[in-house]
Design an enzyme around this catalytic site. Sequence first.
Site, mmCIF file in Angstrom:
data_model
loop_
_atom_site.group_PDB
_atom_site.id
_atom_site.type_symbol
_atom_site.label_atom_id
_atom_site.label_comp_id
_atom_site.label_asym_id
_atom_site.label_seq_id
_atom_site.Cartn_x
_atom_site.Cartn_y
_atom_site.Cartn_z
ATOM 1 N N GLY A 92 114.829 22.301 11.671
ATOM 2 C CA GLY A 92 113.546 22.083 11.044
ATOM 3 C C GLY A 92 112.414 22.673 11.861
ATOM 4 O O GLY A 92 112.631 23.301 12.903
ATOM 5 N N ARG B 154 110.124 35.907 25.292
ATOM 6 C CA ARG B 154 111.263 36.825 25.309
ATOM 7 C C ARG B 154 111.351 37.576 26.633
ATOM 8 O O ARG B 154 110.324 37.927 27.219
ATOM 9 C CB ARG B 154 111.140 37.859 24.191
ATOM 10 C CG ARG B 154 111.144 37.277 22.808
ATOM 11 C CD ARG B 154 110.808 38.362 21.783
ATOM 12 N NE ARG B 154 110.150 37.777 20.617
ATOM 13 C CZ ARG B 154 109.356 38.454 19.791
ATOM 14 N NH1 ARG B 154 109.126 39.726 20.005
ATOM 15 N NH2 ARG B 154 108.815 37.838 18.763
ATOM 16 N N HIS C 61 106.035 33.386 20.850
ATOM 17 C CA HIS C 61 107.405 33.883 20.800
ATOM 18 C C HIS C 61 107.563 35.118 21.676
ATOM 19 O O HIS C 61 108.544 35.250 22.411
ATOM 20 C CB HIS C 61 107.790 34.225 19.357
ATOM 21 C CG HIS C 61 108.280 33.047 18.572
ATOM 22 N ND1 HIS C 61 109.568 32.958 18.101
ATOM 23 C CD2 HIS C 61 107.671 31.902 18.194
ATOM 24 C CE1 HIS C 61 109.718 31.809 17.447
ATOM 25 N NE2 HIS C 61 108.573 31.161 17.486
ATOM 26 N N ARG C 62 106.600 36.038 21.589
ATOM 27 C CA ARG C 62 106.692 37.279 22.363
ATOM 28 C C ARG C 62 106.686 37.010 23.862
ATOM 29 O O ARG C 62 107.436 37.625 24.624
ATOM 30 C CB ARG C 62 105.535 38.204 21.998
ATOM 31 C CG ARG C 62 105.709 38.875 20.646
ATOM 32 C CD ARG C 62 104.493 39.690 20.282
ATOM 33 N NE ARG C 62 104.687 40.407 19.026
ATOM 34 C CZ ARG C 62 103.705 40.862 18.266
ATOM 35 N NH1 ARG C 62 102.449 40.665 18.624
ATOM 36 N NH2 ARG C 62 103.976 41.507 17.144
#
Length: 405
Positions: A232, A280, A276-277
């Site tokens: 979720g 990584r 998110h970037r």
Amino acid sequence: MELTLLGTGGPDGLPRPGCPCAVCALAVGEAARGPSAALVDGTLLLDLTPGAALAAARAGRSLTGVRQVLLSHPHDGPAVEVPAGLPQPGRVPDGRELALLTGHRVRAVAMDSPGTGYAVTGPDGQRLLYLPPGAAPAGLADPAGPDGRYDLVLADVVGRPDALARLRASGAVGPTTDVVAVHLDHDVPQGNELTRRLAAVGARAVPDGTTLTVGAYEEVPDVPRRTLVLGGARSGKSVEAERRLEGFPGVVYVATGGNYHGAPADEEWAARVGAHRERRPGSWRTVETCDLVPLLAEPGPPLLIDCLSLWLTDAMDAVDAWDDAQWSDGGERELRRRVRELTGAVRATRRPVVAVSNEVGSGIVPATASGRRYRDELGRLNAAFATECEQVVLVVAGQALVLRG
């Protein structure tokens, strides 16, 4: 060449002294770990830790034959007492090689943080690499040298999975290399969760006192080639997916959430994408596209697809699925064709794939017909995609539940 792990924990051991966390509270019995140290053929000791002589005795070994003690990382706190009969511990300068009278050769490998890695070659040619905590080899030059890959690697797989990625990129770690996690701290619960996380990157953990034969084949669960990670909102599904590929080089991150239809910029969405970037690894390459089939058909490094939910949104936009008339007049049929094409490509792909998708079927029934249509189609897509995967994982509150594989 035989190697006995006198300890496999972090520099402070596990449980950490005085730490009230849940992992430390449960680190009892075999889950308890002393600071990492390795005894090679009874003659070379990599890292001197408190209680080393007692740890060796518990493992059925003795330190009386040790002729060389090497330290891999700075030791904080009071100096460790050197047991009677042991030589004073030292270090080998980066790039230099030390030859022992026993026929062992030890070469110091430069790290990207304080500490020294040690590449040990035994008298019969077996080769192992021992890395310090929180460190990875500096650069991508092959630390295995001209002789090829290592038979055994001891590394901080949990804390620095990118070290494993670098070693794989250089060819120093291959399919037959036994990767054993050391310097294990309280970042990951011991037991099944630790085993699962390590297996996902092709590594394993062993209890303190384990003796390993360097070069002997050890059966480790195969890394799943295709994995679907469900969860979720804010469940931790993307983190789980990324974690599975941190130990591999050259990963292609496929972001399906690009601004494909000229929608106005959304600052909140941009912040999510930015987070998110930043998470990584720098060695990963990002491709923003919803055209997944050609990527799956190409040979190449692992793909991380994040996420199928946004791919479906794009596909439904393309067939005008939100309009009831268009949906009845060929839109549904075209969407089904696109899903079949995607799942067929997943079935045929030769490259490792980890895909992320939202699990939306357990929440409130959407109030609109288009919302219900999207929910239903995502459920169908997830089920079809999962059928083609060796492993399916559901993430709930940051905890991964393996549904298959």
